[in-house]
Design an enzyme around this catalytic site. Structure first.
Site, PDB file in Angstrom:
ATOM      1  N   PRO A   1      56.253   6.149 -53.046  1.00 17.81           N
ATOM      2  CA  PRO A   1      56.732   7.245 -52.182  1.00 17.81           C
ATOM      3  C   PRO A   1      56.975   6.731 -50.761  1.00 17.81           C
ATOM      4  O   PRO A   1      56.104   6.106 -50.169  1.00 17.81           O
ATOM      5  CB  PRO A   1      55.576   8.252 -52.202  1.00 17.81           C
ATOM      6  N   GLU A   2      58.160   6.954 -50.258  1.00 19.31           N
ATOM      7  CA  GLU A   2      58.503   6.576 -48.888  1.00 19.31           C
ATOM      8  C   GLU A   2      58.424   7.821 -48.009  1.00 19.31           C
ATOM      9  O   GLU A   2      58.160   8.915 -48.501  1.00 19.31           O
ATOM     10  CB  GLU A   2      59.920   5.988 -48.860  1.00 19.31           C
TER      11      GLU A   2
ATOM     12  N   ARG B   1      48.134   4.440 -60.547  1.00 19.47           N
ATOM     13  CA  ARG B   1      47.723   3.111 -60.077  1.00 19.47           C
ATOM     14  C   ARG B   1      46.538   3.158 -59.111  1.00 19.47           C
ATOM     15  O   ARG B   1      46.006   2.132 -58.739  1.00 19.47           O
ATOM     16  CB  ARG B   1      48.923   2.399 -59.450  1.00 19.47           C
TER      17      ARG B   1
ATOM     18  N   ARG C   1      61.770 -11.555 -29.275  1.00 28.08           N
ATOM     19  CA  ARG C   1      61.244 -11.817 -30.615  1.00 28.08           C
ATOM     20  C   ARG C   1      62.285 -12.434 -31.525  1.00 28.08           C
ATOM     21  O   ARG C   1      63.426 -11.998 -31.579  1.00 28.08           O
ATOM     22  CB  ARG C   1      60.682 -10.514 -31.228  1.00 28.08           C
TER      23      ARG C   1
END
Ligand SMILES: [Zn+2]
Length: 271
Positions: free
Chosen positions: A2-3, A110, A152
């Site tokens: 799930p995002e 899971r 960066r």
């Protein structure tokens, strides 16, 4: 997995059955989730009214009078509202039973999900306090992205997936947003132009909003095995489309592995 859009879709879906309702009883059938479910959970949540249900990153925050229940769906977790008499199936680990007769049931094959309890400010909880801004909030924009990228060398796609920079931008949404912003995923974050940061921030908001809208229209069984809203998959430009023609220019979508994750892009559309 799930995002953010699926978690937000879940929040919106369960909110009417949860907020302003009182938890009568909590049943924990399996204590061994990502972290052990607190033993006191049934006692502390019983007879508590849920005042608020908020989302921070991929955490759901159930605000009750005495504290906050913090739930994460992990890799395979889901929350569904069912009549209390519905018999539990395999992997139905936790039930919150409400005075309305509804049951909020947590299923997680899971067991990477988690249930945590805090009586302090939930935003200062160890799980939440280091999180970056919400992608759909005004705090996240091209300027914030430029600040986080300054000096960066890390690839822009990996920077977007760093939850200290912005939360909830997983592999799918980072790939799709970079396509829409026409920026190649491997470019060094610190080398991008301000216009590109602006385009990326805008694309992230767009792609997440579209996914939330798609999830919202298919709420009943909105998730595929990989947790993506079914209708949204048809709108993807690059993710898992390796070798297929770009929807804009027809060139084949390319694929490479970046930070152990698959990354997809169009070499013609993205610079
Ligand atoms: Zn293209």
């Amino acid at each position: 997995m799930p995002e953010l859009p699926e978690v937000e879709t879940t929040r919106r879906g369960i909110e009417p059955a949860v907020v302003s309702h009182t938890i009568e009883r909590v049943i924990v059938r399996e204590q061994r989730l990502r972290w052990p479910v607190p033993r006191e959970l049934p006692a502390v949540l019983s007879h508590q009214r849920v005042n608020t249900l908020e989302r921070r990153a991929k955490y759901l925050l159930f605000g009750v009078n005495d504290g906050t229940l913090i739930v994460h769906l992990g890799m395979s977790g889901s929350l569904r509202v069912l009549p209390a008499a519905t018999p539990p199936l395999l992997h139905d680990h936790i039930d919150l039973l409400f005075d309305s007769g509804a049951c909020l049931r947590f299923n997680d094959p899971r067991r990477f999900g988690s249930f945590s309890w805090t009586t302090d400010d939930p935003r200062q909880h160890p799980l939440l306090r280091a999180l970056g801004p919400e992608p759909l909030s005004d705090d996240f924009n091209g300027q914030a992205l430029a600040r986080a990228s300054r000096g960066r060398k890390v690839a822009i796609k990996q920077l977007l997936m760093n939850s200290q920079v912005v939360v909830g931008v997983g592999n799918i949404y980072a790939s799709e947003a970079l396509f829409r912003a026409r920026v190649r995923p491997r470019r060094a974050a610190g080398r991008l132009k301000q216009a590109e940061f602006d385009a990326i921030a805008k694309a992230i908001k767009q792609v997440l909003r579209e996914a939330i809208r798609s999830g919202g229209t298919t709420l009943r069984d909105y998730v595929n095995a990989d947790g993506m809203p079914g209708y949204f998959r048809q709108k993807l430009y690059v993710y898992e489309r390796s070798g297929e023609p770009c929807r804009i220019c027809q060139a084949p979508i390319r694929h490479f592995v970046q930070g152990q994750r698959s990354t997809y892009f169009c070499a013609t559309c993205q610079k």
